[in-house]
Design an enzyme around this catalytic site. Structure first.
Site, PDB file in Angstrom:
ATOM      1  N   ASP A 143       0.857  -1.187   0.000  1.00 60.22           N
ATOM      2  CA  ASP A 143       0.000   0.000   0.000  1.00 60.22           C
ATOM      3  C   ASP A 143       0.888   1.232   0.000  1.00 60.22           C
ATOM      4  O   ASP A 143       1.961   1.238   0.615  1.00 60.22           O
ATOM      5  CB  ASP A 143      -0.912   0.009   1.234  1.00 60.22           C
ATOM      6  CG  ASP A 143      -1.830   1.227   1.250  1.00 60.22           C
ATOM      7  OD1 ASP A 143      -2.769   1.272   0.442  1.00 60.22           O
ATOM      8  OD2 ASP A 143      -1.583   2.140   2.051  1.00 60.22           O
ATOM      9  N   GLU A 151       0.859   5.527   0.550  1.00 60.34           N
ATOM     10  CA  GLU A 151       0.197   6.776   0.924  1.00 60.34           C
ATOM     11  C   GLU A 151       0.834   7.884   0.101  1.00 60.34           C
ATOM     12  O   GLU A 151       2.054   7.892  -0.103  1.00 60.34           O
ATOM     13  CB  GLU A 151       0.350   7.058   2.421  1.00 60.34           C
ATOM     14  CG  GLU A 151      -0.282   6.012   3.324  1.00 60.34           C
ATOM     15  CD  GLU A 151      -1.767   5.828   3.094  1.00 60.34           C
ATOM     16  OE1 GLU A 151      -2.438   6.816   2.741  1.00 60.34           O
ATOM     17  OE2 GLU A 151      -2.261   4.692   3.258  1.00 60.34           O
ATOM     18  N   HIS A 171      -5.370   4.275   6.955  1.00 59.99           N
ATOM     19  CA  HIS A 171      -4.673   5.147   5.994  1.00 59.99           C
ATOM     20  C   HIS A 171      -3.197   5.308   6.343  1.00 59.99           C
ATOM     21  O   HIS A 171      -2.604   6.341   6.031  1.00 59.99           O
ATOM     22  CB  HIS A 171      -5.350   6.512   5.894  1.00 59.99           C
ATOM     23  CG  HIS A 171      -6.713   6.451   5.264  1.00 59.99           C
ATOM     24  ND1 HIS A 171      -6.914   6.169   3.932  1.00 59.99           N
ATOM     25  CD2 HIS A 171      -7.945   6.601   5.804  1.00 59.99           C
ATOM     26  CE1 HIS A 171      -8.202   6.169   3.675  1.00 59.99           C
ATOM     27  NE2 HIS A 171      -8.847   6.418   4.785  1.00 59.99           N
ATOM     28  N   ASP A 228      -2.598  -0.767   6.465  1.00 62.16           N
ATOM     29  CA  ASP A 228      -3.523  -1.076   5.374  1.00 62.16           C
ATOM     30  C   ASP A 228      -3.072  -2.311   4.605  1.00 62.16           C
ATOM     31  O   ASP A 228      -3.903  -3.115   4.156  1.00 62.16           O
ATOM     32  CB  ASP A 228      -3.634   0.121   4.426  1.00 62.16           C
ATOM     33  CG  ASP A 228      -4.458   1.254   5.020  1.00 62.16           C
ATOM     34  OD1 ASP A 228      -4.817   1.163   6.209  1.00 62.16           O
ATOM     35  OD2 ASP A 228      -4.726   2.244   4.306  1.00 62.16           O
TER      36      ASP A 228
END
Length: 577
Positions: free
Chosen positions: A28, A30, A169, A174
């Protein structure tokens, strides 16, 4: 001597890589925003799993090279202070590529994360990852029903599969939640005959059972341009589309190439497909727009509510003002638009007020009735006609300039807003300057669009033709920006009889008020795009087809250049200009 070779029958597992032997890297990212071309990565987290067991983790914050927008910090909890000492992604990328080597990549909404990863590889001179990719969001949409989950967001699926990690988040958390979701989904698809990585990827690409059962709906569809309507068992339109080849387009809805979840759902409800053959592709596009606007099918997302546009009106009264309205009337007022929302119209109005001292109060004024002036009069932003300081004749000069700025020349507004932005930037008030840039863009883009529309809607009749695929010509009659007739002239035929017949049978168009007097702005823009396409010939034009010499269209490039500078500033960490 020839050696004999014993034939050995392979096992089923040899037809693919069994899922229990596949190494998955669930990752994941960000980021500072939603576009890989404009935004940067702030954190990466990954978990390596095989056979249901975690065999490695990778996690680090990343210096994005610029400030993190406040709303992103609120969403993720990642602040500028947290990434100030973090490595650049160019330093992280080699280690991450080594971590994922030989593994299948997994992400929730994988196209988003993969777009950032591919963009980073390109910038840093690495080839894009060739790893197979699995999207848990797409897989969940294929496996789970609406009764099981209201949506396929990661947080929702984590609850459905009782993940031990709650998504928040942050990249590693995540990724861990996505691992649990992946394992839950693999358990579900196992009962459907999915046992290898190849099965898993093919399962997502395959048509749904509903698509396969409804293939008969495409039978008998003609291979001609036109409009198609998916209808339910009551005859209600579910979805309306258009195509230059109806047969090929309708058939595609029942194949693996149709991956949109809402459209797959629509296909499951549909009971018939009704088609309307059109003479040309442009006629099909226009018919689609009109039908969507009238029937408003629930599975169409665009063009459903043409009546919701708004306009900026320079009112027709003793002391006119700029007002946001939803209807264009034949009242002698000047109009700017259409705008997609009241907010955009208000932005354009604010830009115009910077250059023009029009009153901003909403009361109806007259030369006989006096009212107290507001604060704008005291700072020189209004001539205070309410108190009688400015006569009706003097105020009329502002009105003439406002009408001129709306219809012919955007320079006055552009120069005033540009001067204000320069002043704000000099005072290091960059965010305020960026807001003003958005306001100026709303004004310039809409003024340019309206002037382009008016160039066509002011023509009572135009006949134009474009080359057809078979050597003939597609001919269209356009009246006040509305498509009034469409036809095809065969190859080698004399054009006069065809043009005369088409004009004689064309729709009678009675124009109404405003810049779009006979059709929606979207329809007229479709016609304009066709007129701009290669090979189009003008056959007849009643009147003059032209744009204002000093119109807003020439300022569009300057606006776009400002936004390109803004994107560059954000990437490099400079303040907004």
């Amino acid at each position: 001597m020839v050696m004999g070779v014993d034939a050995v029958q392979g096992t089923l597992d040899e037809l693919g890589t069994p899922l229990r032997e596949v190494t998955f890297v669930v990752f994941d990212l960000e980021t500072t925003g939603g576009s890989a071309a404009e935004h940067a990565i702030t954190e990466i987290g990954a978990v390596k799993v095989r056979g249901g067991e975690v065999i490695g983790e990778f996690a680090t914050l990343v210096d994005p090279g610029g400030p993190i927008p406040p709303f992103i910090s609120v969403l993720t909890g990642i602040t500028d202070a947290m990434v100030v000492a973090a490595p650049k992604f160019s330093e992280v990328l080699p280690s991450f590529l080594e971590f994922v080597a030989g593994a299948a990549l997994v992400a929730h909404n994988a196209p988003f994360d993969m777009s950032f990863l591919k963009a980073a590889c390109q910038v840093n001179g690495y080839p894009p990852p060739a790893n197979p990719v699995v999207d848990t969001a797409d897989l969940a949409r294929r496996v789970l029903t609406r009764d099981e989950t209201p949506n396929c967001k990661l947080a929702t699926l984590a609850r459905v599969f009782r993940s031990s990690t709650e998504p928040c988040h942050r990249a590693l958390a995540d990724a861990k939640a996505t691992v649990d979701v992946l394992h839950g989904l693999i358990a579900r698809v196992g009962s459907l005959g999915v046992h290898t990585l190849e099965d898993l990827r093919g399962f997502v690409r395959a048509p749904t059972p509903e698509q396969q059962r409804k293939r008969h709906l495409a039978e008998g569809v003609p291979g001609a341009p036109g409009v198609y309507v998916f209808e339910d068992d009551r005859g209600e339109a579910l979805y309306i589309g258009k195509s230059s080849n109806l047969r090929n387009r309708v058939r595609s809805y029942f194949t693996a190439s149709e991956t949109r979840s809402r459209i797959r759902e629509m296909v499951g409800i549909a009971e018939r497909v009704r088609t309307i053959v059109c003479a040309t592709a442009l006629e099909a596009e226009i018919r689609e727009l009109r039908m969507i606007g009238v029937t408003k099918p629930r599975y169409n997302r665009r063009s459903r509510f043409p009546e919701r546009v708004v306009w900026l009106k320079l009112t027709d009264e003793a002391f006119p003002r700029l007002s946001v309205v939803r209807e264009v009337k034949d009242d002698g007022a000047a109009y700017l638009g259409p705008f997609g929302s009241s907010r955009t119209a208000d932005d354009a109005r604010t830009a115009m007020h910077e250059a023009l001292p029009l009153r901003q109060c909403t009361e109806r004024l007259s030369a006989r009735v006096r009212r107290p002036a507001c604060a704008l009069a005291e700072i020189g932003r209004c001539g205070a006609p309410c108190e009688g300081r400015e006569s009706e004749e003097s105020y009329a000069g502002h009105v003439r300039r406002a009408r001129h700025a709306m219809e012919l020349d955007a320079d006055a507004v552009f120069s005033a807003m540009e001067a204000r932005m320069s002043r704000l930037s000099a005072e290091q008030r960059y965010e305020e300057a960026a807001v003003d840039r958005d306001r100026l863009a709303a004004y310039v883009r809409t003024a340019a669009r309206m002037q382009r529309l008016r160039s066509l809607t002011g023509i009572p009749q135009m006949v134009a033709a474009s080359p057809a695929f078979d050597g003939g010509w597609d001919i269209h009659v356009i009246r006040h920006g509305r498509l009034a007739a469409a036809g095809v002239m065969p190859r080698g035929a004399h054009p006069t009889p065809y043009v005369d017949a088409l004009v004689a049978t064309a729709e009678t168009v009675l124009p109404g008020p405003g810049p779009t007097p006979a059709a929606s702005a979207e329809e007229t823009e479709c016609v304009l795009r066709w007129l701009d396409s290669p090979g189009v010939r003008l056959v007849q034009v009643d009147g003059t087809w032209s744009l204002p010499a000093y119109g807003a269209g020439r300022l569009i490039e300057r606006i776009e250049r400002a936004y390109r500078h803004q994107r560059s500033d954000r990437r490099e960490g400079r303040p907004l200009r």
